[in-house]
Enzyme design. Sequence first.
Site, mmCIF file in Angstrom:
data_model
loop_
_atom_site.group_PDB
_atom_site.id
_atom_site.type_symbol
_atom_site.label_atom_id
_atom_site.label_comp_id
_atom_site.label_asym_id
_atom_site.label_seq_id
_atom_site.Cartn_x
_atom_site.Cartn_y
_atom_site.Cartn_z
ATOM 1 N N CYS A 165 -8.419 -28.258 -47.012
ATOM 2 C CA CYS A 165 -7.259 -27.686 -47.715
ATOM 3 C C CYS A 165 -6.092 -27.434 -46.752
ATOM 4 O O CYS A 165 -5.487 -28.390 -46.286
ATOM 5 C CB CYS A 165 -7.697 -26.438 -48.484
ATOM 6 S SG CYS A 165 -6.613 -26.093 -49.871
ATOM 7 N N HIS A 207 -12.551 -27.147 -51.078
ATOM 8 C CA HIS A 207 -13.268 -26.188 -50.215
ATOM 9 C C HIS A 207 -14.782 -26.366 -50.315
ATOM 10 O O HIS A 207 -15.438 -25.608 -51.037
ATOM 11 C CB HIS A 207 -12.931 -24.758 -50.671
ATOM 12 C CG HIS A 207 -11.573 -24.280 -50.305
ATOM 13 N ND1 HIS A 207 -11.317 -23.514 -49.198
ATOM 14 C CD2 HIS A 207 -10.376 -24.453 -50.917
ATOM 15 C CE1 HIS A 207 -10.033 -23.233 -49.122
ATOM 16 N NE2 HIS A 207 -9.431 -23.795 -50.168
ATOM 17 N N GLU A 242 -16.970 -25.321 -48.459
ATOM 18 C CA GLU A 242 -17.684 -24.140 -47.942
ATOM 19 C C GLU A 242 -17.855 -23.069 -49.025
ATOM 20 O O GLU A 242 -18.548 -22.088 -48.822
ATOM 21 C CB GLU A 242 -16.950 -23.568 -46.715
ATOM 22 C CG GLU A 242 -15.707 -22.734 -46.979
ATOM 23 C CD GLU A 242 -14.487 -23.547 -47.419
ATOM 24 O OE1 GLU A 242 -14.597 -24.771 -47.635
ATOM 25 O OE2 GLU A 242 -13.415 -22.927 -47.586
HETATM 26 N N1 GLN Z 1 -1.517 -23.840 -50.511
HETATM 27 C C1 GLN Z 1 -2.004 -23.699 -49.159
HETATM 28 C C2 GLN Z 1 -1.034 -24.362 -48.161
HETATM 29 O O1 GLN Z 1 -0.121 -25.045 -48.557
HETATM 30 C C3 GLN Z 1 -3.386 -24.298 -49.013
HETATM 31 C C4 GLN Z 1 -4.373 -23.547 -49.891
HETATM 32 C C5 GLN Z 1 -5.772 -23.527 -49.373
HETATM 33 O O2 GLN Z 1 -6.036 -23.780 -48.202
HETATM 34 N N2 GLN Z 1 -6.686 -23.193 -50.248
HETATM 35 O O3 GLN Z 1 -1.191 -24.180 -47.012
#
Ligand code: GLN
Length: 195
Positions: free
Chosen positions: A77, A177, A179
Amino acid sequence: MKIGVLALQGAFIEHIKILRDLGVEAVEVRLPEDLEGLDGLIIPGGESTTIGKLATMYHFMEPLREFAARKAMWGTCAGMIFMAKEIGDGRSNHGQPLLAIMDILVDRNAFGRQVDSFEVDLDVPVINNGAVAPFPAVFIRAPRLVAAKGDTQVIARLADGTAVAAQEGKWLVTSFHPELTGDNRFHKYFLKLAA
Ligand code: GLN
């Protein structure tokens, strides 16, 4: 095998727990010297702008690039955004520090706001030795892969074709994610890359 999880901000504890459950030595990386002796590094989800600012403040940028040149790295992410060469329209880094390791163009918050978080079963053949066995993927204000260039391979897509995971050699990125689910297949796959 010793794996580090960048512990500046975000969901690092969950990664550490899964790795330890798999019997792997896992450590929180808070300073550049903590990278020493690691076989791989996970950059967790969180807020990529904050991770980038803290990484700059703690003089992590060059050490992380040097680490990735030799070792396995996995961004989940926000970690995927941080590892990307290009974000948004690809014209600039939009004011946020990027490691610029992987040849991908990433669109942040591509699925809407926090309330639009969702879970979906993904088909990811590489983590199943090519067999079909859906992986429960949790997306939270997630980015999407707009383009995977050069030697980068897309390894998972949503049903509508949106690319959400990619690999280039020992580097892995996932929009979601792994995890946060009880399923450790992605972590096992990363350990293979790190070995
Ligand atoms: N929206 C976050 C970003 O742009 C990422 C979200 C996340 O890691 N769950 O950094």
